[in-house]
Each structure stands twice: as C-alpha cells, then as structure tokens.
Design a protein around this motif. Sequence first.
Motif, PDB file in Angstrom:
ATOM      1  N   GLY A  57       0.718  36.412 -14.337  1.00 44.37           N
ATOM      2  CA  GLY A  57       1.641  35.757 -15.101  1.00 44.37           C
ATOM      3  C   GLY A  57       0.900  35.293 -16.466  1.00 44.37           C
ATOM      4  O   GLY A  57       1.513  34.626 -17.452  1.00 44.37           O
ATOM      5  N   SER A  58      -0.461  35.343 -16.592  1.00 41.06           N
ATOM      6  CA  SER A  58      -1.280  35.229 -17.508  1.00 41.06           C
ATOM      7  C   SER A  58      -1.265  36.248 -18.723  1.00 41.06           C
ATOM      8  O   SER A  58      -1.192  37.303 -18.339  1.00 41.06           O
ATOM      9  N   VAL A  59      -1.489  35.613 -19.919  1.00 39.94           N
ATOM     10  CA  VAL A  59      -1.637  36.683 -21.101  1.00 39.94           C
ATOM     11  C   VAL A  59      -2.950  36.040 -21.714  1.00 39.94           C
ATOM     12  O   VAL A  59      -2.845  35.016 -22.194  1.00 39.94           O
ATOM     13  N   ASP A  82       5.881  31.884 -18.961  1.00 34.32           N
ATOM     14  CA  ASP A  82       7.010  31.054 -18.084  1.00 34.32           C
ATOM     15  C   ASP A  82       6.851  29.714 -17.873  1.00 34.32           C
ATOM     16  O   ASP A  82       7.714  28.911 -17.637  1.00 34.32           O
ATOM     17  N   ARG A  83       5.552  29.077 -17.878  1.00 33.87           N
ATOM     18  CA  ARG A  83       5.356  27.726 -17.672  1.00 33.87           C
ATOM     19  C   ARG A  83       5.150  27.169 -18.990  1.00 33.87           C
ATOM     20  O   ARG A  83       4.807  25.694 -18.962  1.00 33.87           O
ATOM     21  N   LYS A  84       5.098  27.701 -20.131  1.00 31.19           N
ATOM     22  CA  LYS A  84       4.606  27.258 -21.481  1.00 31.19           C
ATOM     23  C   LYS A  84       3.268  26.474 -21.418  1.00 31.19           C
ATOM     24  O   LYS A  84       3.135  25.320 -21.954  1.00 31.19           O
ATOM     25  N   LEU A 122       0.527  25.335 -29.707  1.00 28.23           N
ATOM     26  CA  LEU A 122       1.764  24.594 -30.146  1.00 28.23           C
ATOM     27  C   LEU A 122       2.775  25.524 -30.503  1.00 28.23           C
ATOM     28  O   LEU A 122       4.076  25.436 -30.375  1.00 28.23           O
ATOM     29  N   ASP A 123       2.301  26.423 -31.685  1.00 28.31           N
ATOM     30  CA  ASP A 123       3.234  27.213 -32.098  1.00 28.31           C
ATOM     31  C   ASP A 123       4.045  28.259 -31.391  1.00 28.31           C
ATOM     32  O   ASP A 123       5.155  28.527 -31.665  1.00 28.31           O
ATOM     33  N   ARG A 124       3.411  28.462 -30.109  1.00 31.18           N
ATOM     34  CA  ARG A 124       3.932  29.260 -29.220  1.00 31.18           C
ATOM     35  C   ARG A 124       4.570  28.415 -28.322  1.00 31.18           C
ATOM     36  O   ARG A 124       5.609  28.845 -27.328  1.00 31.18           O
ATOM     37  N   GLY A 125       5.069  27.267 -28.374  1.00 29.69           N
ATOM     38  CA  GLY A 125       5.892  26.352 -27.861  1.00 29.69           C
ATOM     39  C   GLY A 125       5.305  25.748 -26.640  1.00 29.69           C
ATOM     40  O   GLY A 125       5.987  25.427 -25.439  1.00 29.69           O
ATOM     41  N   ALA A 126       4.107  25.592 -26.460  1.00 32.83           N
ATOM     42  CA  ALA A 126       3.126  25.096 -25.326  1.00 32.83           C
ATOM     43  C   ALA A 126       3.598  23.592 -24.942  1.00 32.83           C
ATOM     44  O   ALA A 126       3.750  22.668 -25.991  1.00 32.83           O
TER      45      ALA A 126
END
Length: 384
Positions: A57-59, A82-84, A122-126
């Motif tokens: 699940g990691s990128v 999936d986990r932000k 943060l820009d990716r929605g973390a």
Amino acid sequence: MRILIAPDSFKGSVPATRAADAMAAGCREVFPDAETELFPMADGGEGTVDAVLRWPGSVRITVWTEDPLGRPIQAAYAWFPDRKTAVIETAAASGLPLLKGEALNPGLASTRGTGLLIRDALDRGAGKLVLGLGGSATVDAGTGLLEALGIRFRDEEGRIVSGRGENLGRIRRIERDSMDPRLRKTDMLLACDVINPLTGPEGAVRVYGPQKGVTPENMNRFEEGMIRWADLLSEMTGKDLRNEPGSGAAGGIAFSLRTLFDADMESGCTWLAREGRLEEKIARADLVLTGEGSFDAQSRYGKVPVSIGRMAKKHGTPVVVITGQSECFALPGEGIDMIMPITDRPMCLEEAMKQGETLIRRAAARIGAALKIGGSVALRKKRG
C-alpha cells in the motif's frame, strides 16, 4: 522453511534494505525453495522511508525540495493513500550525507527542505505525518522547517529572520498567523531512538554539533542560541520541554514540534515493528535472520537485533545475528541463538565495508549450510 529477514543497516557500508536482499540471496543458495519474507529495520533516521516502502500500500513520492544549504534537490517520502499518511525522514532533505565533500556549515544549514516535503504531503491530503528524526546536518531547532510551513520569525528590530542555525539567538518574536492551517488538523508522530535533551552537556549542540561542523570556538554561541530559542518558545506556550528525553533529536526539531504542535514521540524501531506487525511475522517464521554492523555491549540497549531476539523468544523462534564484528557468539538470555560474523578470512575494516553485501550473502549461506547439516544429523539420529 519460512525465514524472516529483518536486519538494521550496517552503518557506512550497507543499508538495511540491501542487507536484507543479500541475506535472502544467501539463504536461497542453500534452500532454493525456502519462503523468505523481508522486513528491513530502521530507527527513524536514514533508511526509514526505504524500509517502509517495502510495506503493501505504500507509494514513493519524489519531489523537488532543498538541501541543508538551500540548493535544489529531489527527495522522496513514503505515502499511504488509503490511510492519508506520509512517512518522511529528515535525512532525505536535511541530512549530513547531502553535504559530503562540502564544508559543513551549521550556521547556514536549515531544515527548510524537510518542511517543503511536509507541505507536499499536506497538499496530497495527509491527515497523519510520521517524521523520522536522525542524521540531520542542522542545529536550527527546526526553524527552517517551520518557516517553510508559514511561520515567521522577527528580531528585536522587527525584521524578518530566516530559519537557520546562526539565527536562533536573534529571534525575538514568533508569528503563527500565516502558518499553514492544515497543521492544526494533522496528527504528528516523531519517530526517533535518540534520548538527548535539547540543551546542556548531553544536548543537541554539544553532543551532535561537532559532526555537523560546530567547532570548539563557536560551540558556546550555538548553545546560547538554542537556549534563547527554548526560552522564547517556552515563554510563548507556557511549557518547557527542553529537558525531556529526545527533545534534542535532529538538531532540536523534536523540541519545537512537540512544543508547538503537541507532537507524539516514539522509538523509531518500536513504531516500525508495531505498524509493520513484525511480531506476528516472527511468530509465523521458522527462523529469523537479523543483523547490524557491530554487535557489542551497547546492543543490549534497544538495538534492533536484541529487540527482535526478545520478541522471538516469546514464540520460540530461533534468531541468528549477522554482524561485522561481535564480542560473543550467542545471547540466549536475549533470544539470540547464534551470532555470525560476516568475515570469512582475515581482512581490514575498510575492505570488509567495501565488500559488505557480498560478505553478508556469504554469511547467510554459511548459516544455511549449518542448518542443513544440523537437519541431516537430526534425521540420522531419528532413524537410528
């Protein structure tokens, strides 16, 4: 046969991920049908992101950022969509290895590049940030990181002061009005195995400053700057964490993030083991191979092989440590059944480090051969 392979790095020679690959290759030479599972370990410093990127699940996210001296570089962090959740290590953009061959400059060095990685996450929605602390080239107390996230610093004349090591003592006011508002809604965990306080004889400057370029002549100046920063932040927030274990991690980043954002802090090894369900994997394995560059008396105090040995002992899983050098051949009380040096002939340290991966592979093959002989002896005894 199920073999779990979970080494730490062989410092200065082989990263944990490549050490794990080398051990697996050695095992397959003797047991080609063995089921090997790789779980490289790390403590929050360099190699943490690469270890986490082995998880499902990691990128890998690679972006442009800045090195400690403000020059453009590319750096990567691990992202779990999936986990932000983002896993970032300070060494990626603010680490000592980035200044190899350069004159170290603790006055100019900044953690701004790490802040830019956080901003990208943060820009990716973390919604959660795991920040691995270790191996930084900085003593700026994370002010560069904070600057990248919108916080501003001013001197006694009201002028803007940039976040870097030489400016800590000049900062008189911290402005958070322009701080990235997403930080208030983001969980933050600091992963680190360092227990040093921020200031004092065991603090960030006096213990780790010399390797970052702090000289005896300017040691007091940098220490005084760190003390002034701690006084200012403590006065502003009403809490003083400078003497808390770990506050000195990564040149004081831990102190600032714990004070400003109530960031949690945990041992990097503990976090990695729990989140990756390492103990479950150990319980399922028939054998565990682990390792590190040097296995000595200090290894009993939280180092990866002993931590793994203690977990394995609960499940009766045998553990073999592969290491560059060792003071003993086993530690049964710690769940370690055998310690195998990587050298198979007389050689100097420099030669051993250059051939690290090859020697690790050979050591794993020797362990496999010993297991095969042991299996044959047991079978003969059973028949007899």
